[in-house]
Design an enzyme around this catalytic site. Structure first.
Site, PDB file in Angstrom:
ATOM      1  N   LYS B  95      68.385 -86.917 -64.404  1.00  0.00           N
ATOM      2  CA  LYS B  95      67.254 -87.779 -64.718  1.00  0.00           C
ATOM      3  C   LYS B  95      66.373 -87.779 -63.473  1.00  0.00           C
ATOM      4  O   LYS B  95      66.768 -88.265 -62.415  1.00  0.00           O
ATOM      5  CB  LYS B  95      67.713 -89.197 -65.052  1.00  0.00           C
ATOM      6  CG  LYS B  95      66.536 -90.077 -65.406  1.00  0.00           C
ATOM      7  CD  LYS B  95      66.931 -91.499 -65.723  1.00  0.00           C
ATOM      8  CE  LYS B  95      65.655 -92.297 -65.922  1.00  0.00           C
ATOM      9  NZ  LYS B  95      65.760 -93.657 -65.403  1.00  0.00           N
ATOM     10  N   GLY B 156      62.207-102.917 -64.304  1.00  0.00           N
ATOM     11  CA  GLY B 156      62.656-104.251 -63.910  1.00  0.00           C
ATOM     12  C   GLY B 156      61.724-105.382 -64.299  1.00  0.00           C
ATOM     13  O   GLY B 156      61.973-106.528 -63.958  1.00  0.00           O
ATOM     14  N   ALA B 182      62.676 -97.949 -69.127  1.00  0.00           N
ATOM     15  CA  ALA B 182      62.140 -98.957 -68.209  1.00  0.00           C
ATOM     16  C   ALA B 182      61.243 -99.992 -68.869  1.00  0.00           C
ATOM     17  O   ALA B 182      60.421 -99.687 -69.724  1.00  0.00           O
ATOM     18  CB  ALA B 182      61.360 -98.323 -67.065  1.00  0.00           C
ATOM     19  N   GLY B 183      61.470-101.230 -68.464  1.00  0.00           N
ATOM     20  CA  GLY B 183      60.586-102.326 -68.858  1.00  0.00           C
ATOM     21  C   GLY B 183      60.987-103.041 -70.139  1.00  0.00           C
ATOM     22  O   GLY B 183      60.381-104.045 -70.485  1.00  0.00           O
ATOM     23  N   ASN B 204      68.523-101.000 -68.498  1.00  0.00           N
ATOM     24  CA  ASN B 204      69.395-101.363 -67.379  1.00  0.00           C
ATOM     25  C   ASN B 204      69.235-102.833 -66.993  1.00  0.00           C
ATOM     26  O   ASN B 204      70.082-103.663 -67.302  1.00  0.00           O
ATOM     27  CB  ASN B 204      69.136-100.443 -66.179  1.00  0.00           C
ATOM     28  CG  ASN B 204      70.124-100.674 -65.041  1.00  0.00           C
ATOM     29  OD1 ASN B 204      70.924-101.599 -65.041  1.00  0.00           O
ATOM     30  ND2 ASN B 204      70.094 -99.818 -64.054  1.00  0.00           N
ATOM     31  N   THR B 205      68.098-103.172 -66.372  1.00  0.00           N
ATOM     32  CA  THR B 205      67.923-104.523 -65.839  1.00  0.00           C
ATOM     33  C   THR B 205      68.193-105.609 -66.879  1.00  0.00           C
ATOM     34  O   THR B 205      68.888-106.589 -66.600  1.00  0.00           O
ATOM     35  CB  THR B 205      66.488-104.697 -65.289  1.00  0.00           C
ATOM     36  OG1 THR B 205      66.241-103.670 -64.334  1.00  0.00           O
ATOM     37  CG2 THR B 205      66.316-106.047 -64.620  1.00  0.00           C
TER      38      THR B 205
END
Lengths: 383, 257
Positions: B95, B156, B182-183, B204-205
Site C-alpha cells: 500500500k 483520521g 481514510a476519513g 482504521n481510526t
C-alpha cells in the site's frame, strides 16, 4: 516566504491580550472542533479558562486520541557531555557550576546507547551542553553512523547549528532537532543568560527554522516553565509553531514544557508554575494544533504523567539519567537536572497500558533515509 | 468476489492496525471485522524481529499482510521501504503512501505516480493511496497500479465521504478496483461508499479509537456488506417530486410530416 526570521511579539503585550480574555472567548474557543485560531489560544491560556479546565481536558483528549490514537511514544535522552560555554542561571551544566565535567568518547556513547536499546528504547535523544570545541558536528556524525541502524530514530538537543550543519547531520541519519528558546520574554532571557553565545536571543530564535529548512523530519521547540509568565510563553510557542508550519510544511513539530527543577547552583524558579497551570498549557496547545507532538519528560512526577495519559501529551521519556555515562555507571555525578519520575521504561510502559494506551517503542525506521556512508567516513573523530 | 491482482477476497472491509491501545485488542477487532486484508505501517514494526508486538500477533495465514509506507515523504523513501518489506516481510504487495505533510497526511500525487511506476517495474503489486483525483486514478491505472485507494476525507478526520462526487467519477472510470481509504468515521459512511460502487473500503481510526473497537469492527463489517448488497441490488434513483406532478407538455403542434 522570504523572511526566515521569526519575530516574537512583545512579551508583555501577549500577556495583556491573554489577561483581557473573557469566559465567552473561552467558550467560543472550546466550540472549535479541529484546531483553533490564535485568538482562541489566547483565551484558552487565560485565567478565565481555569473554571473550564475539565472541559478543555475532555476536548483535548478527544483530539489527541483522534489524531494520534490510543498510543504513547517512549524515548530516552542520552547525555553526551556536560561541558558548556554558556552561563545560564537555571542549568546544572552552566559554565559557572563546580560539577564534575565529562564528555563521552564515541565508544562510551555507543555503549550507553546500547544499554538503552537493550532496555527497549527505539527512539533516543542525544543531549549535550553547548561547547562546540569539544562536541561538534564531526562527533555527532561519527556517533550517528554507529547508532542509526540500531534505533528507529536519533534526534539531538545540542548547541544551535547552521542549515548546512543540520543538513550534514540529517544525511548522517539524525532526523530530529530539539532547541528551546527557554523563554520568549526578552528581559528575562537577558537576565538568566549571563554569558556565552546563548545570550543572543534573536540568534537562538532563528534556529528551529534552520533545522526545518535543512530537511529535518522533526523539530522541537519549547519554553522552560518557571522563568516568566507561563501563559505568555504558551502564546509565544503557539505563534512560533504556526509560523514554522508555514515556513516548512514538511516538518513535524513538537513542543516541550520543562518545568524547572532543583539543580546544582541552587536556582529557584522565578515564578511558580503549578501542575494545574501546566495542564492548562498542554490542553490549550493541543486544542490550538491537533497534530503537534507534545512531550513530557521525567521532570514531572509519575502521578502527574499517569494522569495526563490520553489527554494531550504524545511522548514521554522514561528511565532517564541526566549525567553523561549515567546509564552504565550508577555512581556518576554532575547531573543537568534531577528527575522526578524515576520509574524504569517497563514500569512507565505498564502504567500506560493500565490506562488503556499502547506504549510505542518504535514509530520510525532508519530505512526511510538513504545511508550516506560518505558523511560518516569523513568524520575524523574518535576515542 | 473482490479480486485484486488475481487474488480474491470475500470481505470488502480492509483494516489498518495503527492507533489501537494494544495488539491484543487490535487482533480482536480484526477477527470481529471479518477482514482478510490488513495493512501495517512499516515504520511501526520491525520485520526482522520475531518478537515484534504487531507482527507477532498477526496470523498471516488468516490475514493477508499489506505493508504500507506511511511516513514516506517522497518516491525514493517509499521505494526503500518497499524493498525492506519485500526482503524482510516476504511480500511484493504494497500500500503506497507518500504523505509529505505530516499534519494532514494528504498524499503527494506527483511522488505517488513516480513511485508507482518504479515499483510496478520492479514487480510489486501496488495499491496507491491518493486524493480523490479521477485523472490521477487513471494515470496510476495506466502505469500498472493494481487498485486505487482514494480518500473519503483526510486520514483520521472521521468526516465521511467529503469527496463523494470525485470518487463517483473514479468508480465510473476505473478498470482496477477502487478502495475508499481514510476519513470514514462511522459505519454509515462505509455503507455510503459501498452503495456508490466502491469495491472495498479501508478503515482504521474509526475502529481503533472507538470506545469498543471490537463492536465497532463488527458494525463496519455489517455496513460494508449492506452497502455492497444494495449496490448489487441496483437502487432506484432519487425521484424529483416536482417533475412528476407538473403537467405534461403539449406536443400536439407536431405533425407527422
Amino acid at each position: 516566504m522570504n523572511n526566515y526570521d521569526f519575530s516574537a511579539p512583545d512579551f508583555s503585550s501577549l500577556a495583556a491580550r491573554i489577561h483581557s480574555s473573557r469566559r465567552e472567548d473561552v467558550l467560543r474557543a472550546l466550540k472549535q472542533r479541529d484546531g483553533c485560531r490564535i485568538a482562541d489560544l489566547t483565551a484558552l491560556l487565560s485565567p478565565a479558562a481555569e473554571p473550564l479546565l475539565s472541559s478543555m481536558a475532555v476536548a483535548a483528549g478527544r483530539l489527541t486520541r483522534q489524531r494520534f490514537g490510543r498510543v504513547m511514544q517512549l524515548y530516552a535522552p542520552l547525555y553526551l557531555s556536560s561541558y558548556c560555554a554558556n552561563r545560564c542561571l537555571y542549568c546544572g551544566f552552566s559554565f559557572d557550576n563546580q560539577i564534575p565535567r565529562r564528555i563521552l568518547s564515541l565508544s562510551e556513547a555507543e555503549k550507553e546507547a546500547l544499554i538503552l536499546a537493550d532496555r527497549g528504547f527505539g527512539h533516543i535523544l542525544l543531549v549535550s551542553g553547548e561547547a562546540p570545541a569539544r562536541l561538534g558536528v564531526d562527533y555527532l556524525v561519527g556517533l550517528a553512523a554507529r547508532l542509526r541502524r540500531r534505533f528507529a530514530s536519533v534526534a539531538i538537543e545540542v548547541q544551535p547549528l547552521s542549515v548546512a550543519e543540520y543538513a550534514r547531520l540529517f544525511a548522517a541519519g539524525i532526523t530530529g532537532v530539539v532547541v528551546y528558546q527557554e523563554t520568549y520574554d526578552r528581559q528575562t532571557y537577558a537576565a538568566v543568560h549571563r554569558g556565552g553565545v546563548k545570550t543572543d536571543y534573536q540568534r537562538r530564535l532563528a534556529v528551529p527554522a534552520y533545522a526545518a529548512l535543512a530537511g529535518m523530519r522533526e523539530v522541537g521547540i519549547g519554553a522552560l516553565l518557571g522563568l516568566s509568565d507561563w501563559r505568555a510563553e504558551g502564546l509565544a510557542l503557539g505563534l512560533h509553531l504556526a509560523w514554522l508550519r508555514k515556513l516548512s510544511w514538511r516538518t513535524a513539530y513538537t513542543i516541550s514544557f520543562p518545568r524547572l527543577r532543583p539543580a546544582p547552583g541552587s536556582f529557584s524558579p522565578l515564578v511558580a508554575v503549578s501542575e494545574k497551570n501546566l495542564g492548562q498549557l498542554l490542553f490549550s496547545l493541543r486544542l490550538f494544533d491537533p497534530d503537534v507532538g507534545l512531550v513530557l519528560s521525567t521532570r514531572e512526577q509519575a502521578r502527574f504523567r499517569d494522569g495526563m495519559i490520553g489527554l494531550a501529551p504524545t511522548r514521554y521519556s522514561a528511565g532517564s539519567c541526566t549525567i553523561p555515562g549515567g546509564y552504565g555507571d550508577a555512581g556518576a555525578a554532575g547531573e543537568q537536572f534531577s528527575v522526578s519520575d524515576e520509574r524504569s521504561i517497563d514500569e512507565v510502559a505498564s502504567s500506560i497500558r493500565a490506562k488503556g494506551f499502547d506504549p510505542v517503542r518504535k514509530d520510525w525506521d532508519a530505512v526511510f533515509q538513504a545511508a550516506d556512508e560518505g558523511a560518516s567516513a569523513g568524520a575524523g573523530v574518535d576515542d | 468476489m473482490l479480486s485484486i491482482a488475481g487474488r480474491t477476497f470475500r470481505s470488502r472491509l480492509f483494516m489498518g492496525t495503527g492507533k489501537f491501545s494494544s495488539s491484543a485488542l487490535m487482533i480482536a477487532a480484526l477477527r470481529a471485522s471479518g477482514s482478510e486484508m490488513v495493512t501495517v505501517a512499516l515504520r511501526r514494526v520491525d520485520l526482522n524481529d520475531p518478537a515484534d508486538d504487531i507482527m507477532g500477533a498477526l496470523n498471516r495465514r488468516r490475514f493477508f499482510f499489506l505493508p504500507n509506507t506511511s511516513g514516506a515523504r517522497d518516491a525514493a523513501e517509499a521505494v526503500r521501504l518497499a524493498h525492506l518489506a519485500r526482503a524482510a516481510g516476504d511480500t511484493n504487495w504494497l500500500k503506497l503512501e507518500v504523505t509529505p505533510d505530516p499534519r494532514t497526511l494528504l498524499p503527494d500525487p506527483i511522488e505517488t505516480l513516480k513511485a508507482t511506476e518504479i515499483l510496478v517495474a520492479e514487480g510489486f503489486v501496488v495499491l496507491p493511496y491518493i486524493n480523490a483525483d479521477p485523472i490521477l486514478a487513471l494515470r496510476l491505472q495506466d502505469v500498472g497500479a493494481a487498485a486505487v485507494m482514494p480518500l473519503g476525507a483526510p486520514i483520521g478526520t472521521n468526516q465521511g465521504m467529503l469527496t463523494r462526487f470525485q470518487v463517483g467519477i473514479i468508480i465510473e472510470q476505473a478498470r482496477v478496483p477502487v478502495v475508499v481509504d481514510a476519513g470514514l468515521g462511522v459505519p454509515s459512511h462505509a455503507a455510503e461508499a459501498m452503495e456508490m460502487g466502491a469495491d472495498a473500503v479501508l478503515v482504521n481510526t474509526a475502529i481503533a479509537v472507538a470506545t469498543d473497537p471490537v463492536k465497532m469492527a463488527k458494525a463496519f463489517a455489517v455496513a460494508v456488506e449492506a452497502g455492497r448488497m444494495a449496490y448489487e441490488a441496483g437502487p432506484g434513483e432519487k425521484q424529483d417530486q416536482a417533475r412528476a406532478s407538473s403537467p405534461d407538455f403539449d406536443l400536439n403542434f407536431l405533425r407527422d410530416e
